[in-house]
Write a protein that holds these residues in place. Structure first.
Motif, PDB file in Angstrom:
ATOM      1  N   PRO A  34       0.437  -1.379  -0.007  1.00  9.81           N
ATOM      2  CA  PRO A  34       0.574   0.197  -0.476  1.00  9.81           C
ATOM      3  C   PRO A  34       0.601   1.186  -0.155  1.00  9.81           C
ATOM      4  CG  PRO A  34      -0.887  -1.574   1.980  1.00  9.81           C
ATOM      5  CD  PRO A  34       0.133  -2.813   1.270  1.00  9.81           C
ATOM      6  N   HIS A  35       1.483   1.444   0.452  1.00 13.71           N
ATOM      7  CA  HIS A  35       2.558   2.447   0.913  1.00 13.71           C
ATOM      8  C   HIS A  35       3.033   2.792  -0.356  1.00 13.71           C
ATOM      9  CE1 HIS A  35       6.304  -0.500   2.088  1.00 13.71           C
ATOM     10  NE2 HIS A  35       6.510   0.295   1.177  1.00 13.71           N
ATOM     11  N   LYS A  79       5.809  -6.861  -0.622  1.00 12.46           N
ATOM     12  CA  LYS A  79       5.462  -6.695   0.141  1.00 12.46           C
ATOM     13  C   LYS A  79       5.961  -5.419   1.103  1.00 12.46           C
ATOM     14  CE  LYS A  79       4.846 -10.713   2.401  1.00 12.46           C
ATOM     15  NZ  LYS A  79       4.722 -11.667   3.191  1.00 12.46           N
ATOM     16  N   LEU A 121      -3.382  -9.985   0.989  1.00 11.70           N
ATOM     17  CA  LEU A 121      -4.221  -8.902   0.635  1.00 11.70           C
ATOM     18  C   LEU A 121      -5.949  -8.642   2.008  1.00 11.70           C
ATOM     19  CD1 LEU A 121      -5.531 -10.169  -2.370  1.00 11.70           C
ATOM     20  CD2 LEU A 121      -4.264  -8.095  -2.093  1.00 11.70           C
ATOM     21  N   LYS A 122      -5.853  -9.701   2.828  1.00  7.32           N
ATOM     22  CA  LYS A 122      -6.632  -9.548   3.621  1.00  7.32           C
ATOM     23  C   LYS A 122      -6.322  -8.872   4.857  1.00  7.32           C
ATOM     24  CE  LYS A 122      -9.911 -13.407   2.975  1.00  7.32           C
ATOM     25  NZ  LYS A 122     -10.321 -14.815   3.238  1.00  7.32           N
ATOM     26  N   ARG A 123      -4.933  -9.040   5.240  1.00  2.00           N
ATOM     27  CA  ARG A 123      -4.585  -8.447   6.186  1.00  2.00           C
ATOM     28  C   ARG A 123      -3.883  -6.724   5.983  1.00  2.00           C
ATOM     29  NH1 ARG A 123       0.352 -13.383   7.451  1.00  2.00           N
ATOM     30  NH2 ARG A 123      -1.215 -14.811   8.672  1.00  2.00           N
ATOM     31  N   GLY A 124      -4.411  -6.708   4.223  1.00  4.38           N
ATOM     32  CA  GLY A 124      -3.206  -5.242   3.819  1.00  4.38           C
ATOM     33  C   GLY A 124      -2.240  -4.627   3.968  1.00  4.38           C
ATOM     34  N   GLU A 125      -1.640  -6.142   3.570  1.00  7.26           N
ATOM     35  CA  GLU A 125       0.200  -6.099   3.502  1.00  7.26           C
ATOM     36  C   GLU A 125       0.236  -5.943   1.864  1.00  7.26           C
ATOM     37  OE1 GLU A 125       2.194  -9.524   6.172  1.00  7.26           O
ATOM     38  OE2 GLU A 125       1.022 -10.221   4.460  1.00  7.26           O
ATOM     39  N   VAL A 139      -1.873  -4.958  -2.150  1.00  5.33           N
ATOM     40  CA  VAL A 139      -3.406  -3.731  -2.281  1.00  5.33           C
ATOM     41  C   VAL A 139      -3.575  -4.471  -3.741  1.00  5.33           C
ATOM     42  CG1 VAL A 139      -3.946  -2.387  -0.777  1.00  5.33           C
ATOM     43  CG2 VAL A 139      -3.131  -2.130  -2.918  1.00  5.33           C
ATOM     44  N   ARG A 140      -4.957  -4.718  -4.377  1.00  4.12           N
ATOM     45  CA  ARG A 140      -4.727  -5.802  -6.039  1.00  4.12           C
ATOM     46  C   ARG A 140      -4.629  -3.489  -6.939  1.00  4.12           C
ATOM     47  NH1 ARG A 140      -9.616  -9.545  -7.639  1.00  4.12           N
ATOM     48  NH2 ARG A 140      -8.405  -9.064  -9.376  1.00  4.12           N
TER      49      ARG A 140
END
Length: 291
Positions: A176-177, A230, A247-251, A253-254
């Motif tokens: 994400p970052h 990641k 993806l569920k952990r937010g590590e 993103v699609r």
């Protein structure tokens, strides 16, 4: 201390069993009933133990017995020794009565798909040992001679029973970052995987977008490429079932809803010529039901 030295100090096990039971039940008679011995035998065994130790272990009362100070001090050590013997017997020999199933699988599938599901397998059977052999090269399968194997490919293998575990569905992902201050993710560094599998050019054609820049990083291992993604090294064309947890952990993103599906995937296989034990059949049924 070797065996001979033990023999000089260690009382017979039967005497110690009689002592432990009598101390716990506070009765020679009840100890005899529990151990399947006569009361006279238990009484004599405890007397023999006291003679060997040179100390009285019980006060003989009109009804029952009670430990002396020496007996009370001795009892925890005997209990500890019995627990150690019982644990060693269970750990070393009880497992030999379990059924063992060996699974050969790529490390990427273990880390991302199989490992999170193993607790469920444990709840289904406590009489099963599973050996996981990780495979890095195709030749490693022959070296392991496993009961079950997980192969990546199109499933077109002669002489093997097969069940599709993970369908290959590819889509770009990143940390994400990495998107902060970035309007166009296609300008980010690209991570690629070596090997005979669909890649960025196939996905771009499917998505109808211009080809991306040449990959800055190329890995021969999915799990290493995943860790790099990641960490923010770049954009990865990932197998969605294998990055579902990340993806569920937010590590991760699609980056697109476009998915490239292929004829390849991870297949559970076994040799049709080898007899299958009930344990192998049970693991096969459980794993093939996880897709």
């Amino acid at each position: 201390m070797d065996g001979a030295e033990f023999g000089n100090h260690l009382p017979p096990l039967g005497w110690l069993q009689a002592f432990e039971a009598a101390a716990r039940l506070e009765s020679f008679t009840l100890a005899a009933e529990e151990l399947g011995r006569s009361q006279a035998t238990v009484s004599q065994q405890i007397r023999n133990l006291e003679d060997k130790l040179g100390s009285e272990l019980f006060h003989r009362l009109p009804r029952g017995v009670e430990l002396t100070l020496d007996g009370a001090a001795y009892r925890p050590h005997i209990l500890s020794a019995f627990r150690i013997i019982a644990a060693a017997t269970r750990d070393l020999f009880a497992t030999q009565r379990r059924s063992t199933v060996t699974i050969a699988t790529p490390v990427s599938l273990v880390a991302t798909w199989l490992a999170p599901r193993l607790p469920e397998l444990q709840t289904l059977s406590h009489r099963l040992n599973v050996n996981i052999a990780t495979i890095n090269r195709p030749v490693d399968y022959e070296m392991e001679n496993a009961d079950l194997e997980i192969h990546y490919g199109d499933g077109n293998w002669a002489g093997l029973d097969r069940a599709l575990l993970v369908e290959e569905r590819l889509s770009p992902v990143c940390a994400p970052h990495l998107l902060r201050g970035q309007d166009d993710w296609t300008q980010l560094p690209v991570i690629a995987l070596a090997g005979a599998r669909a890649g960025w050019s196939d996905w771009c054609a499917r998505a109808g977008v211009p080809p991306l820049a040449m990959p800055m990083y190329r890995f021969d291992s999915f799990i290493l490429a995943l860790e790099a993604a990641k960490s923010g090294a770049g954009v990865m064309l990932a197998s969605l079932p294998l990055v579902d947890t990340a993806l569920k952990r937010g590590e991760l993103v699609r980056l697109s809803y476009v998915e490239l599906t292929t004829r390849s995937g991870h297949w559970l296989t076994r040799d049709q010529t080898k007899p299958a034990s009930p344990a192998i059949d049970a693991v096969w049924s459980w794993m093939s039901g996880q897709n």
